[in-house]
Motif scaffolding. Structure first.
Motif, PDB file in Angstrom:
ATOM      1  N   LEU A 454       0.839  -1.185   0.000  1.00  0.00           N
ATOM      2  CA  LEU A 454       0.000   0.000   0.000  1.00  0.00           C
ATOM      3  C   LEU A 454       0.881   1.244   0.000  1.00  0.00           C
ATOM      4  O   LEU A 454       2.021   1.218   0.461  1.00  0.00           O
ATOM      5  CB  LEU A 454      -0.881   0.024   1.254  1.00  0.00           C
ATOM      6  N   VAL A 455       0.330   2.322  -0.511  1.00  0.00           N
ATOM      7  CA  VAL A 455       1.057   3.595  -0.526  1.00  0.00           C
ATOM      8  C   VAL A 455       0.370   4.528   0.466  1.00  0.00           C
ATOM      9  O   VAL A 455      -0.820   4.818   0.331  1.00  0.00           O
ATOM     10  CB  VAL A 455       1.055   4.228  -1.930  1.00  0.00           C
ATOM     11  N   PHE A 456       1.116   4.950   1.477  1.00  0.00           N
ATOM     12  CA  PHE A 456       0.562   5.851   2.489  1.00  0.00           C
ATOM     13  C   PHE A 456       1.064   7.266   2.235  1.00  0.00           C
ATOM     14  O   PHE A 456       2.190   7.470   1.806  1.00  0.00           O
ATOM     15  CB  PHE A 456       0.981   5.410   3.893  1.00  0.00           C
ATOM     16  N   ARG A 457       0.209   8.227   2.531  1.00  0.00           N
ATOM     17  CA  ARG A 457       0.588   9.628   2.363  1.00  0.00           C
ATOM     18  C   ARG A 457       0.188  10.396   3.626  1.00  0.00           C
ATOM     19  O   ARG A 457      -0.873  10.158   4.189  1.00  0.00           O
ATOM     20  CB  ARG A 457      -0.129  10.220   1.139  1.00  0.00           C
ATOM     21  N   PRO A 458       1.054  11.317   4.088  1.00  0.00           N
ATOM     22  CA  PRO A 458       0.710  12.101   5.284  1.00  0.00           C
ATOM     23  C   PRO A 458      -0.630  12.814   5.125  1.00  0.00           C
ATOM     24  O   PRO A 458      -1.009  13.235   4.036  1.00  0.00           O
ATOM     25  CB  PRO A 458       1.864  13.111   5.381  1.00  0.00           C
ATOM     26  N   LYS A 652      -2.737  13.466  -6.430  1.00  0.00           N
ATOM     27  CA  LYS A 652      -1.286  13.306  -6.366  1.00  0.00           C
ATOM     28  C   LYS A 652      -0.882  12.302  -7.433  1.00  0.00           C
ATOM     29  O   LYS A 652      -1.674  11.918  -8.291  1.00  0.00           O
ATOM     30  CB  LYS A 652      -0.865  12.818  -4.969  1.00  0.00           C
ATOM     31  N   SER A 653       0.363  11.835  -7.375  1.00  0.00           N
ATOM     32  CA  SER A 653       0.793  10.780  -8.299  1.00  0.00           C
ATOM     33  C   SER A 653       1.654   9.783  -7.542  1.00  0.00           C
ATOM     34  O   SER A 653       2.371  10.135  -6.611  1.00  0.00           O
ATOM     35  CB  SER A 653       1.585  11.365  -9.474  1.00  0.00           C
ATOM     36  N   LYS A 660      -5.800   9.575  -5.895  1.00  0.00           N
ATOM     37  CA  LYS A 660      -6.492  10.469  -4.973  1.00  0.00           C
ATOM     38  C   LYS A 660      -6.059  10.121  -3.560  1.00  0.00           C
ATOM     39  O   LYS A 660      -5.942   8.940  -3.205  1.00  0.00           O
ATOM     40  CB  LYS A 660      -8.006  10.327  -5.112  1.00  0.00           C
ATOM     41  N   SER A 661      -5.832  11.153  -2.758  1.00  0.00           N
ATOM     42  CA  SER A 661      -5.449  10.964  -1.371  1.00  0.00           C
ATOM     43  C   SER A 661      -6.338  11.838  -0.501  1.00  0.00           C
ATOM     44  O   SER A 661      -6.873  12.846  -0.959  1.00  0.00           O
ATOM     45  CB  SER A 661      -3.974  11.327  -1.177  1.00  0.00           C
ATOM     46  N   TYR A 662      -6.501  11.433   0.740  1.00  0.00           N
ATOM     47  CA  TYR A 662      -7.337  12.199   1.671  1.00  0.00           C
ATOM     48  C   TYR A 662      -6.454  12.998   2.616  1.00  0.00           C
ATOM     49  O   TYR A 662      -5.472  12.476   3.154  1.00  0.00           O
ATOM     50  CB  TYR A 662      -8.231  11.249   2.480  1.00  0.00           C
ATOM     51  N   GLU A 663      -6.780  14.265   2.788  1.00  0.00           N
ATOM     52  CA  GLU A 663      -6.106  15.091   3.791  1.00  0.00           C
ATOM     53  C   GLU A 663      -7.114  15.502   4.848  1.00  0.00           C
ATOM     54  O   GLU A 663      -8.253  15.842   4.546  1.00  0.00           O
ATOM     55  CB  GLU A 663      -5.458  16.327   3.153  1.00  0.00           C
ATOM     56  N   LEU A 664      -6.671  15.481   6.083  1.00  0.00           N
ATOM     57  CA  LEU A 664      -7.527  15.818   7.210  1.00  0.00           C
ATOM     58  C   LEU A 664      -7.977  17.280   7.147  1.00  0.00           C
ATOM     59  O   LEU A 664      -7.346  18.096   6.475  1.00  0.00           O
ATOM     60  CB  LEU A 664      -6.761  15.590   8.513  1.00  0.00           C
TER      61      LEU A 664
END
Length: 704
Positions: A454-458, A652-653, A660-664
């Motif tokens: 999996l790819v995690f993003r801050p 993002k890429s 697509k990524s989720y930001e708080l």
């Protein structure tokens, strides 16, 4: 007895208990089966070997391994047919394989192959932190650590999804049921067991993942803008004399308070040098001139950089290094000089500027030295975030960069302390990995890297509400790492202290009312005064039905509205900078409040909303002063005041693929949505961010 080692295919979720002797596998398997009202698979070897001992006093030998394997497989298949949703296996062929290898030095190829092929949705590796229980067929307790490490390494080597369970039987059961419940939910969402373990090891709460997947699927509701906040309509306007008065009030009050400055500073300077990185990746000095590249790409930023190159604070340092590397550097053509300058500035072997945190980069050229943002923040801190000759400064940093921060601070801290007569305490914290997000593609399928992980993003700066929540201070100033200025520290100090003075004034009044409410000193004729304060000073718009409440219910509502953390935010005139601004916003309950709203939170397909957005007169420079304690001197739990529905879906890429990524919810957006809010107009001099390296050419960052 069944003479094959094949598992029956199933949709039942199978959990294997795995670990050395006497580590609680049987106890837990029984507990789980009872909890989920399903079957568990006993250990075939126990009855088999007990019978062998009772009949002939014979112990286990290598010849027993295959009969045990056949018996265990048959027993598992039998119980599977009776199971309900879950099956808990006290043991499995992998255990038999390990015992065979540990005690007899080899494993039958048939057993080895079957052990590797047998699938379980999850392995619970049972720890050796429970007491050894002796019986007729167990070996000695010596060497448990060694045997446990063999079991653990086997799971790692065979790439089986596992989670270690430790603690007493009650805590193990509680942890195991939480994990099993979450596993079932995430499997329904399309995640694999391997994904599940990755998420667990990363520390992200499983409910967060479920929420993120729902958000990707359904989107995030846009803000409902009512109108922009403007001067005297949500934004307080002060004269210079007013600022002086508020700053003096702050100075008179500060000795009784613990004050801290909080600086988000964990990001690298990648975006700051983005256009230079693109230039190096796309430019071939042997095939075209820099001017041709600028024309081809219409790259105005590169043109500005080159024209102003000798005005950057790092120019002389890089130039001297270039002459050291290339003895004939001064004789080179201008294009080569400029190309080598940019290359050296970004080279990982030399300055590596794009990969360092902004905090340690050279920002300001003084007569005696070059200052980075860390030095400027320390200088600011002793001027306004000081009480009893102690100044507290807290940086949020990336773990890999903390050493760079410490080194930069060591170089200037003592000098600033001596000049100011102030002791500076420095604190650090990291963005919690549990706030990270997974990524999905454009069709909302989970994205994995080429190695299958999996790819995690801050989760964005909204994650820092947790860092803020952990601080022990009465008053906290917040300012971004890149918003510093060369010279004019006196003006910056005035406006920061004034914001602090406004906060203390508001806070004292709020605390006065809340104490009176607690002591039941508020009468009917006092309500109008409090309501006026809420509306005029705190910009709280009461709902129309408030006047229909009974006196008791009015008091309850007023206490709820007042008993919140407080923020006073500086606002500058909007000059087209990207970012958030102050608006009156209505939530789904029909309540109207002041909020800082980003453009991405606005429905740009709605003409009315776009018009309101375009009418904004002010911009959020991230210039905040916060009160995070209640009227009893207790810390608020800041996480209770977050609007969980106001996060961001960002594009993002990953490895060249769009995701697509989720930001708080942003730290000063949704994360402070339910705070008491005061907006104050402050001069533009307070806002001097360095978003690209070219911003260092602006007057605020140049010597005077």
């Amino acid at each position: 007895m069944e003479k094959n080692l094949r598992q029956q295919k199933t949709t039942i979720i199978k959990i294997a208990l795995f670990g050395p002797e006497s580590t609680g596998k049987t106890t837990l398997a029984k507990q789980l089966a009872e909890y989920y009202e399903t079957e568990w698979v006993p250990e075939f070897a126990r009855d088999y070997l007990q019978q062998k001992w009772e009949e002939n006093q014979h112990i286990c030998t290598a010849d027993d391994m295959m009969p045990i394997a056949y018996g265990q497989t048959a027993l598992e298949n039998e119980k599977l047919a009776q199971a309900n949703k879950y099956l808990f296996c006290d043991t499995n062929l992998m255990v038999t394989k390990v015992f065979s290898e540990v005690y007899y030095g080899f494993c039958d190829p048939l057993l080895n192959e079957a052990a590797l092929e047998h699938n379980y949705d999850l392995f619970f590796l049972t720890d050796i932190d429970v007491p050894w229980e002796k019986d007729d067929i167990r070996d000695t307790p010596e060497g448990r650590e060694t045997v446990f490490s063999v079991f653990k390494q086997t799971l790692i080597d065979t790439k089986k999804p596992f989670i270690t369970l430790s603690g007493d039987k009650e805590s193990r059961l509680a942890k195991a049921t939480m994990i099993v419940d979450a596993l079932a939910v995430l499997k329904e969402k399309g995640l694999s067991s391997e994904d599940f373990v990755e998420i667990y090891n990363h520390g992200i709460p499983f409910e967060n993942i479920v929420k993120q997947l729902e958000i990707f699927k359904n989107g995030i509701a846009k803000s409902n803008l009512i109108s922009p906040a403007t001067i005297n309509n949500g934004i307080l306007s002060l004269s210079e004399a007013d600022f002086q008065e508020k700053a003096s009030f702050f100075d008179n009050q500060k000795e009784e308070l613990k004050i801290k400055k909080f600086v988000p500073a964990s990001g690298a300077a990648t975006r700051m040098f983005k256009f230079l990185t693109a230039f190096l990746n796309d430019f071939d000095i042997e095939k075209e001139t820099i001017n041709a590249y600028i024309n081809r790409k219409n790259d105005k930023e590169l043109a500005i950089f080159i024209i102003g190159m000798d005005k950057f604070p790092f120019f002389e340092t890089v130039y001297e290094k270039l002459k050291e590397i290339y003895p004939d550097f001064d004789a080179l053509e201008r294009d080569y000089k400029n190309y080598y300058f940019i290359k050296l500035l970004l080279s990982q072997d030399y300055y590596n500027s794009a990969n360092k945190p902004k905090a340690v980069l050279p920002f300001h050229l003084y007569k005696t030295h070059i200052a980075n943002p860390i030095e400027e923040h320390l200088n600011e801190c002793v001027h306004y975030a000081t009480s009893k000759k102690v100044s507290n400064l807290h940086f949020t940093v990336s773990e890999i960069h903390q050493e760079l921060f410490e080194k930069a601070i060591d170089e200037v801290k003592e000098k600033i302390e001596e000049e100011s007569g102030t002791k500076i305490n420095i604190g650090y914290s990291y963005q919690n990995k549990s706030t990270d997000s997974i990524n999905v593609d454009t069709k909302n399928n989970i994205v994995r890297s080429t190695n299958g992980n999996l790819v995690f993003r801050p989760g964005g700066h909204g994650a820092l509400i947790e860092n803020l929540n952990n601080l022990e201070s009465d008053i906290i100033f917040i300012k971004n790492i890149d918003n510093v200025i060369q010279n004019h520290i006196d003006k910056i100090t005035l406006y920061k202290k004034a914001l602090g003075g406004i906060l203390i004034e508001v806070q004292q009044k709020v605390f006065h009312y809340l104490n009176a409410i607690e002591k039941q000193q508020i009468k009917e004729n006092n309500l109008a005064e409090i309501v006026e304060f809420l509306m005029q000073k705190l910009n709280v718009k009461l709902t129309k039905d408030f006047n229909k409440f009974t006196f008791e219910n009015k008091i309850v509502k007023i206490k709820e509205l007042l008993d919140r953390p407080i923020r006073v935010c500086g606002m500058v005139k909007n000059e087209g900078e990207p970012g958030g601004g102050p608006f009156w916003v209505m939530n789904e309950k029909g309540e109207i409040s002041l909020q800082i709203v980003e453009t991405s939170q606005v429905d740009l397909t709605n003409k009315n909303q776009v018009q309101i957005l375009e009418e904004a007169t002010h911009f959020n420079p991230v210039d905040l002063v916060c009160g995070i304690k209640n009227y009893k001197g207790e810390k608020f739990d800041l996480k209770q005041f977050v609007d969980q529905k106001s996060g961001f879906i960002v594009e993002k890429s990953v490895e060249g693929r769009p995701v697509k990524s989720y930001e708080l919810p942003g730290l000063w957006n949704g994360s402070m949505s339910n705070w008491l809010t005061v907006f104050v107009a402050v001069p533009l001099i307070t806002f001097n961010p360095v978003k690209t390296v070219n911003d260092l050419l602006k007057p605020a960052h140049q010597p005077q």
